[in-house]
Design a protein around this motif. Structure first.
Motif, mmCIF file in Angstrom:
data_model
loop_
_atom_site.group_PDB
_atom_site.id
_atom_site.type_symbol
_atom_site.label_atom_id
_atom_site.label_comp_id
_atom_site.label_asym_id
_atom_site.label_seq_id
_atom_site.Cartn_x
_atom_site.Cartn_y
_atom_site.Cartn_z
ATOM 1 N N GLY A 99 0.779 -1.225 0.000
ATOM 2 C CA GLY A 99 0.000 0.000 0.000
ATOM 3 C C GLY A 99 0.809 1.273 0.000
ATOM 4 N N ALA A 100 2.098 1.197 -0.346
ATOM 5 C CA ALA A 100 2.922 2.403 -0.361
ATOM 6 C C ALA A 100 2.257 3.448 -1.252
ATOM 7 C CB ALA A 100 4.324 2.087 -0.863
ATOM 8 N N PRO A 101 1.863 4.579 -0.683
ATOM 9 C CA PRO A 101 1.170 5.581 -1.496
ATOM 10 C C PRO A 101 2.091 6.271 -2.491
ATOM 11 C CG PRO A 101 1.559 6.419 0.712
ATOM 12 C CD PRO A 101 2.017 4.993 0.699
ATOM 13 N N ASP A 102 1.490 6.753 -3.581
ATOM 14 C CA ASP A 102 2.187 7.579 -4.564
ATOM 15 C C ASP A 102 3.412 6.892 -5.146
ATOM 16 O OD1 ASP A 102 2.346 9.875 -6.104
ATOM 17 O OD2 ASP A 102 3.465 11.005 -4.594
ATOM 18 N N THR A 103 3.305 5.572 -5.338
ATOM 19 C CA THR A 103 4.406 4.778 -5.886
ATOM 20 C C THR A 103 3.876 3.936 -7.035
ATOM 21 O OG1 THR A 103 5.428 4.672 -3.705
ATOM 22 C CG2 THR A 103 6.189 3.079 -5.342
ATOM 23 N N LEU A 104 4.425 4.117 -8.215
ATOM 24 C CA LEU A 104 4.019 3.365 -9.390
ATOM 25 C C LEU A 104 4.629 1.973 -9.320
ATOM 26 C CD1 LEU A 104 2.390 3.917 -11.992
ATOM 27 C CD2 LEU A 104 4.542 4.470 -13.090
ATOM 28 N N VAL A 105 3.778 0.939 -9.375
ATOM 29 C CA VAL A 105 4.222 -0.448 -9.247
ATOM 30 C C VAL A 105 3.462 -1.324 -10.238
ATOM 31 C CG1 VAL A 105 4.790 -0.207 -6.787
ATOM 32 C CG2 VAL A 105 2.511 -0.992 -7.465
ATOM 33 N N ALA A 106 3.948 -2.551 -10.406
ATOM 34 C CA ALA A 106 3.174 -3.527 -11.164
ATOM 35 C C ALA A 106 1.888 -3.806 -10.386
ATOM 36 C CB ALA A 106 3.979 -4.812 -11.342
ATOM 37 N N HIS A 107 0.782 -3.943 -11.091
ATOM 38 C CA HIS A 107 -0.488 -4.242 -10.427
ATOM 39 C C HIS A 107 -0.322 -5.542 -9.647
ATOM 40 C CE1 HIS A 107 -4.634 -5.554 -9.910
ATOM 41 N NE2 HIS A 107 -4.999 -4.285 -10.117
ATOM 42 N N PRO A 108 -0.857 -5.615 -8.426
ATOM 43 C CA PRO A 108 -0.646 -6.792 -7.589
ATOM 44 C C PRO A 108 -1.251 -8.080 -8.135
ATOM 45 C CG PRO A 108 -2.208 -5.292 -6.555
ATOM 46 C CD PRO A 108 -1.625 -4.575 -7.749
#
Length: 153
Positions: A99-108
């Motif tokens: 849930g790290a906010p404002d961080t672009l990641v691969a969709h879980p």
């Protein structure tokens, strides 16, 4: 950005059909309060997946309890499998803090299918995420035009 600002910006793109399920419209309760964005200048839901979504809660196939906190939402964007490494760069395989906010990641759940996600986009990842949404919209539009035989909408 708050959830309404994100939804308004995506919905304002040319030819976007925004679905916002709510009680009484026949949609499943789990989807109420979320938003699904399609390129559909004719106003008809096309076959296939949306190019972006906004979710406000965890769905049954994912572990995202942080989404159940008030004011928390996640913007999901179809960037395509081929673009994942370019979009995420050296962070493509990094598992972010839950849930790290404002961080672009691969969709879980759908990362392997070319989706990225950002929880509560803001100063760090907000503009990049909106740029990716505009690119996803352009790809959806191009697919639609190819399907329609190159006709302009």
């Amino acid at each position: 950005m708050d959830v309404d600002e994100v939804i308004d910006q995506v919905a304002a793109l040319e030819g976007v059909l925004t679905l916002r399920p709510q009680p009484g419209d026949g949609s499943p309760e789990i989807s109420w309060g979320d938003a699904f964005f399609y390129y559909a200048p004719d106003g008809q839901v096309p076959n296939g997946q949306p190019f972006a979504t906004v979710v406000t809660k965890a769905y049954p196939d994912e572990e995202a309890p942080w989404l159940d906190r008030p004011g928390t939402f996640r913007l999901n964007i179809a960037v395509g499998r081929d673009a994942m490494a370019t979009v995420l760069g050296q962070d493509a395989d990094r598992v972010p803090e839950a849930g790290a906010p404002d961080t672009l990641v691969a969709h879980p759940v759908y990362g392997d299918l070319g989706w990225v996600a950002v929880t509560n986009p803001g100063e760090r990842a907000g503009e990049r995420a909106l740029t990716l949404v505009r690119s996803a919209h352009a790809r959806a539009r191009a697919r639609r035009q190819r399907r329609d035989g190159g006709a302009q909408d």
